[in-house]
Each structure stands twice: as structure tokens, then as C-alpha cells.
Enzyme design. Sequence first.
Site, PDB file in Angstrom:
ATOM      1  N   GLY A  10      62.590  43.714  40.225  1.00 40.29           N
ATOM      2  CA  GLY A  10      62.937  42.490  39.500  1.00 40.29           C
ATOM      3  C   GLY A  10      62.644  42.664  38.033  1.00 40.29           C
ATOM      4  O   GLY A  10      61.985  43.635  37.623  1.00 40.29           O
ATOM      5  N   LEU A  11      63.109  41.739  37.240  1.00 40.96           N
ATOM      6  CA  LEU A  11      62.923  41.821  35.798  1.00 40.96           C
ATOM      7  C   LEU A  11      61.449  41.666  35.411  1.00 40.96           C
ATOM      8  O   LEU A  11      60.637  41.165  36.202  1.00 40.96           O
ATOM      9  CB  LEU A  11      63.761  40.751  35.104  1.00 40.96           C
ATOM     10  CG  LEU A  11      65.283  40.960  35.155  1.00 40.96           C
ATOM     11  CD1 LEU A  11      66.007  39.708  34.661  1.00 40.96           C
ATOM     12  CD2 LEU A  11      65.691  42.173  34.335  1.00 40.96           C
ATOM     13  N   SER A  12      61.137  42.056  34.198  1.00 42.21           N
ATOM     14  CA  SER A  12      59.777  41.916  33.677  1.00 42.21           C
ATOM     15  C   SER A  12      59.360  40.446  33.697  1.00 42.21           C
ATOM     16  O   SER A  12      60.100  39.579  33.231  1.00 42.21           O
ATOM     17  CB  SER A  12      59.722  42.454  32.238  1.00 42.21           C
ATOM     18  OG  SER A  12      58.450  42.248  31.683  1.00 42.21           O
ATOM     19  N   GLY A  13      58.201  40.170  34.268  1.00 42.33           N
ATOM     20  CA  GLY A  13      57.696  38.802  34.314  1.00 42.33           C
ATOM     21  C   GLY A  13      58.164  37.998  35.506  1.00 42.33           C
ATOM     22  O   GLY A  13      57.842  36.814  35.626  1.00 42.33           O
ATOM     23  N   ALA A  14      58.899  38.645  36.424  1.00 39.67           N
ATOM     24  CA  ALA A  14      59.453  37.899  37.561  1.00 39.67           C
ATOM     25  C   ALA A  14      58.437  37.642  38.664  1.00 39.67           C
ATOM     26  O   ALA A  14      58.719  36.907  39.605  1.00 39.67           O
ATOM     27  CB  ALA A  14      60.661  38.635  38.131  1.00 39.67           C
ATOM     28  N   GLY A  15      57.261  38.263  38.583  1.00 40.17           N
ATOM     29  CA  GLY A  15      56.221  37.996  39.582  1.00 40.17           C
ATOM     30  C   GLY A  15      55.966  39.126  40.549  1.00 40.17           C
ATOM     31  O   GLY A  15      55.280  38.940  41.562  1.00 40.17           O
ATOM     32  N   LYS A  16      56.491  40.316  40.264  1.00 41.91           N
ATOM     33  CA  LYS A  16      56.322  41.456  41.181  1.00 41.91           C
ATOM     34  C   LYS A  16      54.848  41.797  41.396  1.00 41.91           C
ATOM     35  O   LYS A  16      54.389  41.921  42.537  1.00 41.91           O
ATOM     36  CB  LYS A  16      57.050  42.684  40.613  1.00 41.91           C
ATOM     37  CG  LYS A  16      58.533  42.492  40.379  1.00 41.91           C
ATOM     38  CD  LYS A  16      59.190  43.747  39.832  1.00 41.91           C
ATOM     39  CE  LYS A  16      58.664  44.162  38.458  1.00 41.91           C
ATOM     40  NZ  LYS A  16      58.893  43.165  37.401  1.00 41.91           N
ATOM     41  N   SER A  17      54.114  41.959  40.301  1.00 37.44           N
ATOM     42  CA  SER A  17      52.705  42.377  40.409  1.00 37.44           C
ATOM     43  C   SER A  17      51.859  41.304  41.077  1.00 37.44           C
ATOM     44  O   SER A  17      50.956  41.615  41.870  1.00 37.44           O
ATOM     45  CB  SER A  17      52.148  42.700  39.020  1.00 37.44           C
ATOM     46  OG  SER A  17      52.803  43.812  38.467  1.00 37.44           O
ATOM     47  N   THR A 390      21.829  32.243  39.016  1.00 33.14           N
ATOM     48  CA  THR A 390      21.030  31.200  38.384  1.00 33.14           C
ATOM     49  C   THR A 390      20.590  31.637  36.986  1.00 33.14           C
ATOM     50  O   THR A 390      20.410  32.826  36.729  1.00 33.14           O
ATOM     51  CB  THR A 390      19.787  30.855  39.235  1.00 33.14           C
ATOM     52  OG1 THR A 390      19.031  29.834  38.583  1.00 33.14           O
ATOM     53  CG2 THR A 390      18.905  32.080  39.458  1.00 33.14           C
ATOM     54  N   ARG A 391      20.461  30.662  36.119  1.00 28.87           N
ATOM     55  CA  ARG A 391      19.848  30.914  34.812  1.00 28.87           C
ATOM     56  C   ARG A 391      18.704  29.920  34.584  1.00 28.87           C
ATOM     57  O   ARG A 391      18.256  29.734  33.466  1.00 28.87           O
ATOM     58  CB  ARG A 391      20.884  30.803  33.693  1.00 28.87           C
ATOM     59  CG  ARG A 391      21.423  29.414  33.422  1.00 28.87           C
ATOM     60  CD  ARG A 391      22.393  29.420  32.240  1.00 28.87           C
ATOM     61  NE  ARG A 391      22.624  28.103  31.699  1.00 28.87           N
ATOM     62  CZ  ARG A 391      23.593  27.287  32.066  1.00 28.87           C
ATOM     63  NH1 ARG A 391      24.433  27.659  33.029  1.00 28.87           N
ATOM     64  NH2 ARG A 391      23.737  26.102  31.489  1.00 28.87           N
ATOM     65  N   HIS A 395      14.162  25.151  41.711  1.00 30.32           N
ATOM     66  CA  HIS A 395      13.397  24.007  42.200  1.00 30.32           C
ATOM     67  C   HIS A 395      13.789  23.726  43.653  1.00 30.32           C
ATOM     68  O   HIS A 395      14.526  24.509  44.266  1.00 30.32           O
ATOM     69  CB  HIS A 395      13.619  22.794  41.297  1.00 30.32           C
ATOM     70  CG  HIS A 395      13.088  22.987  39.901  1.00 30.32           C
ATOM     71  ND1 HIS A 395      11.749  23.176  39.644  1.00 30.32           N
ATOM     72  CD2 HIS A 395      13.718  23.044  38.692  1.00 30.32           C
ATOM     73  CE1 HIS A 395      11.562  23.332  38.346  1.00 30.32           C
ATOM     74  NE2 HIS A 395      12.748  23.265  37.745  1.00 30.32           N
ATOM     75  N   HIS A 398      17.627  23.847  44.767  1.00 28.31           N
ATOM     76  CA  HIS A 398      18.231  25.169  44.884  1.00 28.31           C
ATOM     77  C   HIS A 398      17.588  25.978  46.007  1.00 28.31           C
ATOM     78  O   HIS A 398      18.262  26.781  46.667  1.00 28.31           O
ATOM     79  CB  HIS A 398      18.122  25.917  43.555  1.00 28.31           C
ATOM     80  CG  HIS A 398      19.053  25.392  42.518  1.00 28.31           C
ATOM     81  ND1 HIS A 398      18.790  25.466  41.170  1.00 28.31           N
ATOM     82  CD2 HIS A 398      20.252  24.779  42.630  1.00 28.31           C
ATOM     83  CE1 HIS A 398      19.786  24.917  40.493  1.00 28.31           C
ATOM     84  NE2 HIS A 398      20.685  24.500  41.350  1.00 28.31           N
ATOM     85  N   ARG A 484      26.695  22.347  42.002  1.00 29.41           N
ATOM     86  CA  ARG A 484      27.133  21.317  41.064  1.00 29.41           C
ATOM     87  C   ARG A 484      27.194  21.887  39.650  1.00 29.41           C
ATOM     88  O   ARG A 484      26.258  22.512  39.175  1.00 29.41           O
ATOM     89  CB  ARG A 484      26.135  20.155  41.136  1.00 29.41           C
ATOM     90  CG  ARG A 484      26.398  19.011  40.182  1.00 29.41           C
ATOM     91  CD  ARG A 484      25.381  17.903  40.425  1.00 29.41           C
ATOM     92  NE  ARG A 484      24.014  18.384  40.258  1.00 29.41           N
ATOM     93  CZ  ARG A 484      23.358  18.419  39.092  1.00 29.41           C
ATOM     94  NH1 ARG A 484      23.955  18.011  37.987  1.00 29.41           N
ATOM     95  NH2 ARG A 484      22.121  18.840  39.038  1.00 29.41           N
TER      96      ARG A 484
END
Length: 581
Positions: A10-17, A390-391, A395, A398, A484
Site C-alpha cells: 500500500g501507499l506510504s502512510g496507509a497503515g501497513k506497519s 513509585t517516586r 504508605h 500503596h 490513581r
Amino acid sequence: MSGFVVWFTGLSGAGKSTLAAMLSAELRARSVHVEVLDGDEVRTNLSKGLGFSKEDRDTNIRRIGYVAKLIARSGACAMTAAISPYKAIRDEQRAQNPRFVEVYCSCPIPVLAERDAKGLYKKALAGEIKNFTGIDDPYEAPENPEVVVYTDKETKEEGLAKILAKLEELGYVPRRGAAVAVSGAAAAGAAAAGARGLIAPHGGELVNRWAEGAEKASLAERAKGLPVIALDERTESDVEMIAIGAFSPLRGFMNSKDYLRVVREMRLENGLPWSMPITLAVSEQAAEGLRVGSEAALRARDGRIVAVIELSDKWRPNKELEAQEVFRTTETKHPGVAYLMGTGPVYVGGEIRVLERPVESPFPAYDRGPAVTRAYFAEKGWRRIVGFQTRNPIHRAHEFITKTALEICDGLMIHPLVGATKSDDIPADVRMRCYEELIAKYYVKDRVLLSIYPAAMRYAGPREAIFHALARKNYGCSHFIVGRDHAGVGSYYGTYDAQEIFNAFSPGELGITTLNFENAFYSTVVGAMATAKTAPGDASTQVNLSGTKVRELLQRGELPPPEFSRPEVARILIEAMRKSS
């Protein structure tokens, strides 16, 4: 099962990948061995040096076809995603592969032009680009393909369903849940994978970009004469994460194709899901001395040359677009946007080879890269591992969700981020003491691994949740906790946006299972930790303090209620606040 070829055209950008990536994920989930031959990757490696004349295009397709034939002959599925514009050369490949499925991705040029973030179609239509397939160079659409996907009308999921239905009808792949018979090399590979029992890295291979031995010595010597790119705290971290394979399948900093598609669609150019741009920005002055096709040395903040990049691309990004798409805002009050807008105006991309760590590990006893955690999980016999990012100190809320997740898994990896964070985040050394104390007294030690995640925080909320999940997949986790406001900051994201964004991908595409949790609290009604799903009552029956309230208590040297925080953790935080005041 016998091997076969799925040939996307298909053409470039058509969604093949994109469809190839979705199909490969689904087939792997059905125990089918898949190798994807992406058009751009083939041109970079197998067909490097070929141009775009008809003769060169045919040579490129013959090379793809030959490799596909070998893969299929070994009993695997060879999947190609290349424009392959000429009917005769496609028919030639069909003749050489008896089990050949042609998938035509059909999409009108006006739609492709609208999708095209780089504006190549519009330039070709204006005559600024010559020999562009579909504009002034022919594309010969297939006459009798096995499958036609109308990507301007059908969703990705609908297209995938059509392809799977045809493969099942032909008997090339097992239906969902069907038993699979394998033999020979395929059986050996399946047995080895089963023995390891671990989830595959993202993209199928754990990347390793460390230079060693003679290569390292040669590269270090060559780097002395190269132009230099200065790294900052974040890009130092990115270099390490790429080197150890935590950002697999990335082998370096993104090129413009990967970057644009990630920004717009949360996918790499080859269609594989990826949510965050990993880029290297340089100043105008530095950019002038960098030439695509050459190399540059990457210098850490302490002056050491720590890596070499093979420059494959250089471009000017639209940072307003990147900010809006990735962070959902262009406000520089957002720390991610502030960082983005403060970097150089030019991006460079390319694969890297790393000579040494940009920064020494702050916690060497807990520093385990993906190869090490995978070996640890295999040695323990764990197959279902849940990762917890976690950063913050852990408590009771968690602690509750990690233990709940552990009930359905073999092991838990507590994986605190120790790279760059906001200045008002709790320092990593304080948090690590909290984790050590908590695990020692309140967790079953043989079921928990504490290991650091040396990445920089980006505060991209929903997109960063996907990014964190994919990285933990590389570390060997089969499950990932999303709570959350994951990776959030301020009020830029909805409370559960980070959970909902995973619905943008079809089942199996990400390869890691998310465990979504609502806000947890101590319920005075049931006398235990719970969520709104499991405990009746209202806010008056929930012990659930705000971050501001907790800080006020700690600053006064007061312990929060034990229903909110373990006293051992609270005491460490109180002591740290006293020392910093």
C-alpha cells in the site's frame, strides 16, 4: 505448523506497519513465531545504498522476498511491510512462496495527505518532491489480494480482524484458544521460552548498547576527534536506559519518523506501540557542526565522553505540538513542558554505542538492569511478576494495592524511580530507607525484589503510564500496577486517565497486563484497607489524608495515623525533614 508469508502492500502512510505490528502481537499470543521485515528497516540495513529507481525498488523487494522465504521455510511467519509498488515483482514473490497472503492497505491520497505529519504528499503534489510513489511514480494496486483493508473507513481493529479471519480460514494460524502443534526448531524454541517462562522484551529482543573490549577501545579513541554533544541530567539517564535495554526496542535517540509518529499516534514508525519521545536536543551552534551520516561524541556533565552516536537524522521539531500531544498542555508551569521548551531547537537522532555509565549508581546494591532482573526472576521460578513504579514513600494505600496484586502473581518488584524528579519530591535516599524498612517488617522477603529504576521523571501522566509499563515489560514484569493519577502533576490529568489510555491499544499489543486500582484508604466500617469498590460508607468513614496534611504533620514531628502510614516510615520522613530544615 508450516511457515507462511503475510505481505502488506500500500501507499506510504496507509497503515501497513501499524497493522503488521498489531498482527505480529496477536500471532505471538497464539504461539506463532513471527519475524517482521519493515520496509524502512530493510532499506537501512539489508538494502543500504539502493535508490528509488524501478530497478533499485525491484532489487529491494527481491531481497525482502528472499529473506521472507527463508523465514517461512523454517516454519515461522514472515511479515513484510513495504510499499512494493509494482505488481510484477509482488507476483514474483508470490510464486516463490506457496503459502502467501497479500494484504492491500487501501487509502485515498487526499486522506494520506491529511495524515502526513511531515507534509511529503503535499510537497509531492506541488512538485517539490519527484518520483514519489502514488503521485508521479506509479503504484499498481493488487488485483486479487487475499485481504483488502480500507484504512480510511475501517478501524485498525476491524482491519486486524479481517486479516486474522483469512489466516484462520486458510489454516495458517490456530484460532484463539486452539492447541498448537510444533516440531523441530519451532518446538525447541517454544520449549526454551517455556522454560524461561518470562514475558518477551518489547519488540522481541532485549537491546544491549554497551561497547566492550576492542570495540570500546577503538570507539573511545575515535571519539577524541568527533564533534561533541553535551548531555544534561535527563539525557544522561536516557543514554543509560537505552544501553541496558530498559527502553527496548530503541537502540538510540529517535529519528524524525519515529518521533513524529510517537507524538501523533503513540507508535514507532514500524507500528510498535510507544508513547514517549526519546530525543536528543542540541543548540543552533552545535547543530551546525553535526552532519547526518557522521558520528558525534556524547559528553556527560562531568566532562567524560560516555557514548558515540551515529547521526541518522537532524530536524527542527514543533515543540508546541509535542507539548500539547504528550503533556496535554503548553503551559510552562508544567515541569515536563518547562524542560521541553528549555532544550535546544534542533533534534538529532541515531543509534548509540555506550562506553561507560554517564552517572555512577546512587544505590549500587539495588542497581539491576533488565538482564539482571530477568535472570533473578528465572532463578526464582517466577513467571507472573508485577511491577510497581513509585517516586514517593509507600504508605498504607500503596502497601495495600501492591499486596493485593501480589496475591495473583509469583513476585512483586518495587521499582522506585531514582532519576531526575521535581525539586519538591522527596529525595531518593530518604525514600530508599523507607522502602527498606517497610519490606523488612511488612512484606514476605522471598516474594519481593527492591530494585531501582534510574530513569528521569517526565510527568506526562497517561502517556508516561504506558511508557512505564513497557519499560517494566523489558525488566521482565508480566503485570504492572496503574493507580490513581499515575505520573501526574498538578491538575493536568484526570484521576483515572492513566488507566483509560491503555484502551487505545488492542489486547495483546502492549504485551503486559495492567492492574488498575482505585484510590485506597483505611475504612472504619470494615476495619481494614479497602477501596470504594469493597467498603461501604462515605468520606467520613475513610482515613485518607491529603499530601499537604501529611507534610504538615511530619514537619511538626507528629506521626500520621497508623491507618495511613506505618510508624517506621513516618519516623524516617520526620528525621529527614528535621535535617533539611
